[in-house]
Design an enzyme around this catalytic site. Structure first.
Site: not given
Ligand code: ME8
Length: 665
Positions: A22, A25, A130, A133, A148, A151, A299, A302
């Site tokens: 989304h 990311h 969670c 998370c 959580c 979430h 926020k 997903k």
């Molecule tokens: O946490 N606004 O993956 P994830 C801005 N796999 N950035 C956002 C966002 C939002 N609403 N939502 C997601 C994970 N992001 C782990 C990470 S790293 C070693 C492992 C972005 O798929 C932002 O960078 O939940 C956030 O930290 C990341 O996506 C979380 O992606």
């Protein structure tokens, strides 16, 4: 990033592939992409890493919910992520997948090093967990069904034998690190948050699971898999070849600037440096945690189901427009609301009205008044004109250094603001000088040439400067200016004011950033969002399906009879059907479901005439939560088959007579 760097290594988080990408990311990734382009343009050897986090219980569940093998699920999702990012002009140096064999080798190497150094021990863990998370949570008081807070989903009790990492040994070392390297965690607010967390004391953390099968086995004890965060964080070094034989770039690029969302700051600013210190490796250069993109004030996530779908976004906006908005509108580090409305406003004011307009008016005047050749004015000119030209030159040159300074501090909005301030100065200069009047007087031809060559120089500088942010638009302008090659390889440091070859011919002028019709675009976006779930009147714009399965979903996509029984489907007869103004795809139906008459909205208007539906037997999902669309409430979902290739809905019905209200079991 204030230190001079010879190489530059920027990373994004690796994204979970439990659902489609989304805008959140995309946000982090396009900022990393911009930074990599920025440094590359300045001749710095740059490496930009992004990728996917493909292990853990959550991914297993997402695959189970889709009824497909996990490997197939992750492969499909990775493809989706890669295509989405590519559509926004993202050009990573490497895409790491945690299912890559070399990564597994590297993670196991890191584990072994920590184990050998005595930082890992076996114990038992029980706590509230969670799964979204992937983290145990502290629960205050005696809440029996805690949720959580991120979430808003129930936590699960997890008790298992586990390996632990001795994080508690790193409290002092980390505090020392934050003190001696105050810039390591940015911005300041996040640094304070991290400081207070670490000052509060650190407990050892569990870094293995026996309950998770879809993970990297613990070396020497394959009943355990390595905790997904340990596995994931290691990607930043395994991708460069640390601990594996595939690549040899660790010494060249490490340490990195990690761009992450503030949601995962603790993992990056506490656990990760501790793992690295324990392994005897250098800690990250900087961990910069940005804010969250909000949608409707919450926020974008997903799990909460309020995400902006990049596919819809890309359908209506160019990658440059989205990149620009994310960098200009949202202060990096702070939360920011994303709305299509403000995106269109930004596009119209700054891109169409600002850069696009300046570039096309400058080029058009050169074409009309100077036969399409960049004029070379004579030295002799009035003091007044000289002063004006000098003012513009200084404004542009200042914007180059302000832009640099701001970008080096990850303050992208300020950097862009300074460029637009210079642009406004150029615009004013042109309007005040009124070249269209100068062109009418032969004796003022030299003034005209001064004005147009100055405007040309300004646009040329802006194209170079903005190339990392607007890769396509900047290149288009560059070409129209009659400049050859790629603007991305022209360093602003080498730009010489007035350094354009004499008599340079401009090329065909085309609108680079057209103005958007706000009302029409907003309407089209709404229709696209509605069309994402064709026969459902209850699904909103959320195309980020599949949502993570309920925690108790069995594996391999099989659900229990109890789970199936939760879905209440009943036979109904359509009483009335009508179109909804301005919603091409939606029909408003009233359906008699035996016990009551329900209003249901269905996305079938392109395929069914309303009149043809009256009296028709349909199947309605009757226990879905009501949803509002176009100000109308939908109380159920009419079931239809989705027929490929275009997803045409075909309503489910019966060939025998069935009374209204009969339940489908
Ligand atoms: O946490 N606004 O993956 P994830 C801005 N796999 N950035 C956002 C966002 C939002 N609403 N939502 C997601 C994970 N992001 C782990 C990470 S790293 C070693 C492992 C972005 O798929 C932002 O960078 O939940 C956030 O930290 C990341 O996506 C979380 O992606």
């Amino acid at each position: 990033m204030s230190d001079p760097v010879k190489t530059f290594y920027v990373t994004t988080p690796i994204y979970y592939v439990n659902a489609k990408p989304h805008l959140g990311h995309l946000y982090t990734t396009l900022i990393a992409d911009t930074l990599a382009r920025y440094h590359r343009q300045r001749g710095v050897d740059s490496f930009f890493l992004t990728g996917t986090d493909e292990r853990g219980i959550n991914i297993e569940r997402a695959a189970a919910a889709r009824g497909i093998p996990v490997q197939q699920h992750v492969d499909e999702m990775v493809k989706e992520f890669r295509e989405t990012f590519a559509a926004f002009g993202i050009e990573e140096s490497r895409w790491i997948r945690t299912t890559d064999a070399f990564h597994r080798e590297g993670v196991q190497s890191l584990w072994r090093v920590l184990a050998e150094k005595g930082f890992i021990y076996k114990g038992k863990y029980e706590g509230w967990f969670c799964p979204y998370c992937n983290e145990y949570k502290d629960v205050e008081g005696h809440d029996e069904n805690p949720q959580c807070s991120t979430h808003e989903k129930p936590l699960e009790i997890l008790a298992e034998e586990s390996y632990f990492f001795k994080l508690s040994e790193f409290q002092e070392k980390l505090l020392e690190l934050y003190k001696t390297r105050p810039g390591i965690v940015q911005p300041e607010s996040r640094r304070n948050e991290v400081l207070s967390f670490v000052s509060g004391g650190l407990k050892d953390i569990s870094i293995s699971r026996v309950s998770v099968k879809w993970g990297i086995p613990v070396p020497g004890d394959d009943r355990h898999t390595i905790y997904v965060w340990f596995d994931a964080l290691a990607n930043y070094i395994t991708a460069l070849g640390w601990g594996n034989r595939k690549y040899q770039e660790f010494d060249r690029y490490w340490p990195a600037l990690h761009l992450v969302g503030k949601d995962i700051i603790r993992f990056h600013a506490v656990y990760w440096p501790a793992f690295l210190m324990a392994a005897g490796l250098e800690v990250p250069h900087i961990v910069f945690a940005h804010g969250m993109l909000l949608s409707g004030g919450r926020k974008m996530s997903k799990t909460l189901g309020n995400v902006i779908d990049p596919v819809i976004l890309r359908k209506f906006f160019t990658s440059d427009q989205v990149r620009f908005f994310c960098l200009r509108e949202i202060v990096f580090g702070l939360d920011g609301d994303f709305t299509y409305d403000s995106l269109i406003d930004r596009v119209n004011s700054d891109l169409a009205g600002g850069l696009g307009n300046l570039s096309s008016r400058t080029l058009t005047m050169i074409r009309n008044f100077c036969s399409g050749r960049v004029p070379t004015p004579r030295e002799s000119v009035s003091e007044g004109m000289k002063a004006q030209v000098e003012k513009v030159r200084l404004a542009v040159k200042r914007s180059v250094s302000d832009f640099d300074e701001a970008f080096n501090q990850c303050n992208f909005s300020r950097g862009l603001e300074s460029v637009w301030a210079a642009m406004a100065a150029v615009d004013k200069f042109i309007s005040d000088a009124a070249p269209w009047n100068l062109a009418k007087e032969t004796e003022r031809m030299n003034d005209l040439h001064w004005v147009l060559s100055t405007a040309y120089e300004a646009v040329r500088h802006f194209a170079v400067l903005l190339s990392p942010v607007l890769p396509c638009g900047a290149q288009d302008i560059w070409g129209q200016l009659g400049q050859s090659g790629t603007v991305a390889s022209v360093s602003p440091d080498e730009l010489v004011w007035g350094g354009v070859e004499k008599g340079t011919s401009i090329n065909e002028i085309k609108g680079v950033f057209p103005r958007m019709d706000k009302e029409q675009t907003m309407d089209q976006i709404k229709q696209s969002e509605e069309a994402v779930t064709p026969a459902s009147g209850t699904g909103k714009s959320d195309s980020a399906a599949p949502a993570p399965a309920a925690p108790k979903a069995a594996s391999d996509g099989v659900i229990s009879i109890e789970e199936f029984a939760k879905v209440e489907m009943r036979v109904g007869t359509v009483q009335t059907a009508e179109r909804i103004p301005k919603a091409d795809r939606l029909l408003k139906l009233t359906v008699d479901i035996g016990t009551e008459i329900r209003q249901v909205l269905a996305g079938i208007a392109l395929y069914y005439e309303p009149e043809s539906l009256i009296g028709r037997r349909v199947v309605v999902v009757t226990n879905l939560a009501p949803r509002k669309m176009r100000g109308l409430e939908s109380n159920g979902m009419v079931v239809a088959a989705s027929v490929e290739p275009d997803g045409r809905p075909v309503l489910a019905t019966f060939t025998e007579d069935v009374p209204n209200g009969a339940r489908l079991k």
